[in-house]
Design a protein around this motif. Structure first.
Motif, mmCIF file in Angstrom:
data_model
loop_
_atom_site.group_PDB
_atom_site.id
_atom_site.type_symbol
_atom_site.label_atom_id
_atom_site.label_comp_id
_atom_site.label_asym_id
_atom_site.label_seq_id
_atom_site.Cartn_x
_atom_site.Cartn_y
_atom_site.Cartn_z
ATOM 1 N N GLU A 143 0.680 -1.339 0.126
ATOM 2 C CA GLU A 143 -0.204 0.074 0.088
ATOM 3 C C GLU A 143 0.820 1.296 0.081
ATOM 4 O O GLU A 143 0.386 2.346 -0.469
ATOM 5 N N ASN A 190 -5.898 0.040 2.945
ATOM 6 C CA ASN A 190 -4.672 0.703 2.598
ATOM 7 C C ASN A 190 -4.240 1.743 4.072
ATOM 8 O O ASN A 190 -5.073 2.696 4.398
ATOM 9 N N ASN A 206 -1.363 3.434 4.277
ATOM 10 C CA ASN A 206 -0.420 4.665 4.172
ATOM 11 C C ASN A 206 -0.829 5.863 4.586
ATOM 12 O O ASN A 206 -1.873 6.412 4.208
ATOM 13 N N SER A 238 -7.620 7.792 -2.906
ATOM 14 C CA SER A 238 -7.828 7.062 -1.641
ATOM 15 C C SER A 238 -8.054 8.313 -0.498
ATOM 16 O O SER A 238 -8.831 8.408 0.343
ATOM 17 N N THR A 261 -10.379 -0.918 3.309
ATOM 18 C CA THR A 261 -9.411 -0.705 1.926
ATOM 19 C C THR A 261 -8.507 -1.433 2.128
ATOM 20 O O THR A 261 -7.443 -1.566 1.280
ATOM 21 N N ASP A 282 1.792 2.038 -3.881
ATOM 22 C CA ASP A 282 0.633 2.380 -4.830
ATOM 23 C C ASP A 282 0.977 3.784 -5.682
ATOM 24 O O ASP A 282 1.792 4.632 -5.452
ATOM 25 N N THR A 312 -3.415 7.141 -4.768
ATOM 26 C CA THR A 312 -3.096 7.506 -3.314
ATOM 27 C C THR A 312 -3.988 8.867 -3.173
ATOM 28 O O THR A 312 -4.645 8.970 -2.077
#
Length: 425
Positions: free
Chosen positions: A5, A299, A301, A16, A297, A8, A13
């Motif tokens: 992640e 994710n 980060n 997101s 998700t 990406d 990003t």
């Protein structure tokens, strides 16, 4: 947990980040709309606060900071008694409380928080926050202002507020994927559409607003009465912050209490809240909705929260957007608040249940009982009749009372002992 992640492409990003703001958006703007603050300022201070938090914590924690519901009642009351500028001075001081707690954790360790704010203190204070605001939600759902002045005919208001509430409930319970995380926005959209149908939306203000405009920033003014009125409330969101950091850590598989450390996250939240008060925005706190989106998700980060911040700051300068938000009729917000304020009280009850607080013990019963009555019943200690008078009441009074009783009464570690006994074979 993999590092995928973090690798990406930039476009993903950024997308997101926009999604995270979308998830946080409903609660973010609802709080300033209820308290009479500028939602554009709230967007700006949420974005700025999250950026400051990410800087302080070294961009290690994927959280987004925005408007704290715990401060709704104190801000409404403080605005009426001391004015907006003095209220913002109190908000800045509340940020200093977070900073002090962060320093105390750095010096004393996390056990300091357990001793000062155990579950028997936090539970009834959070219950009081939710139930003390219940009359505001009921009035708004019926088309009245928070203090009971009829703004929209009762029947029309109920035909707007109840479908908005029902939509929020359905999406929260039956929604799938990312849509389950946006019940507030769903309810607002349905309520707003009905408001247009019944002709209770003031479209002239939207038409007259400029496309690009500076948010209505308000400089703080330091008034010791306002500061003492608001500061005690900061203790409950401080615990909410700790819970949020633990929750996002359980999602990502990292112990953020150790790295970057609870002292850094509290300090970051404190800086964010102080900055919000500097510009006239609501105090900040971590958002559970965003943690849910992170879990969904996968994710992890923190960079996506930085992009969410940029989007929030950009939206803050779109004048028509702010005018659109401020045109949302009170029944729309009232219907949704019937759920939100009750949910806050339920979180407090769950705190007592989860930590097995035994109300058959006289000590626990005394703390919970007195805290609830002081928080909900309108007890006033002091005068508080004029802008220069000081009195503690509501959430501020119950928070101070709960902490004082916990420190004074013997046996403030009994809840820990109870949990240890339950774990023994």
């Amino acid at each position: 947990m993999t590092q995928q992640e973090f690798n990406d492409p930039l476009w993903r990003t950024i997308l997101s980040g926009a999604q995270m703001l979308f998830v946080a958006f409903g609660a973010l703007v609802l709080m300033p709309l209820i308290t009479g603050l500028d939602p554009n300022v709230a967007l700006f201070t949420a974005g700025l606060g999250t950026l400051l938090f990410q800087i302080v914590t070294g961009r290690q924690v994927p959280v987004f900071l925005a408007s704290s519901f715990a401060f709704i009642t104190p801000i409404i009351l403080a605005k009426g008694q001391f004015g907006l500028a003095a209220t913002m001075g109190g908000v800045m001081a509340a940020g200093f409380v977070y900073t002090f707690l962060g320093l105390a954790v750095k010096i004393k360790g996390t056990g300091f928080i357990d001793r000062l704010l155990p579950p028997v203190v936090i539970g009834p204070v959070i219950i009081s926050i939710g139930l003390a605001m219940a009359p505001i939600a009921a009035n708004m759902a019926m088309g009245k202002s928070g203090d009971g002045v009829q703004l929209i005919p009762y029947q029309t208001a109920m035909l707007i507020s109840m479908p908005a509430l029902l939509t929020t409930l359905i999406v929260a319970v039956f929604g799938k994927g990312i849509f389950r995380l946006v019940p507030i926005i769903s309810g607002v959209l349905v309520g707003f559409a009905l408001s247009f149908y019944f002709g209770v939306v003031d479209t002239k203000k939207i038409a007259d607003a400029a496309w690009l405009a500076l948010p209505h920033f308000t400089a703080p003014e330091f008034n010791w009465q306002a500061i003492l009125f608001i500061v005690p409330v900061a203790l409950a969101p401080a615990i909410e912050h700790i819970g949020g950091v633990i929750a996002v850590g359980s999602v990502t598989g990292r112990d953020y209490l150790k790295k970057p450390g609870l002292h850094r996250t509290l300090f970051g939240d404190g800086i964010a809240t102080t900055a919000a008060g500097l510009f006239g925005g609501p105090p900040n706190t971590t958002y559970a909705e965003v943690t849910g989106a992170v879990m969904l998700t996968k994710n992890y980060n923190p960079q996506i929260m930085i992009w969410a911040s940029f989007f929030a700051i950009t939206l803050a300068f779109i004048g028509k957007f702010g005018a659109l938000l401020q045109s949302i009729p009170v029944p729309v917000m009232g219907g949704i608040l019937c759920l939100l304020f009750g949910s806050i009280a339920a979180v407090g009850m769950n705190t007592l249940i989860r930590h097995k607080i035994d109300l058959a013990e006289a000590r626990n019963l005394v703390i919970v009982s007195v805290t609830l009555v002081f928080g909900i019943g309108g007890v006033l200690i002091g005068t508080g009749n004029g802008p220069n008078d000081f009195g503690l009441k509501g959430i501020a009074l119950c928070a101070v009372t709960a902490i004082a009783l916990n420190l004074i009464l013997p046996g403030n570690d009994s809840w820990k002992n109870k949990q240890l006994d339950d774990q023994l074979p």
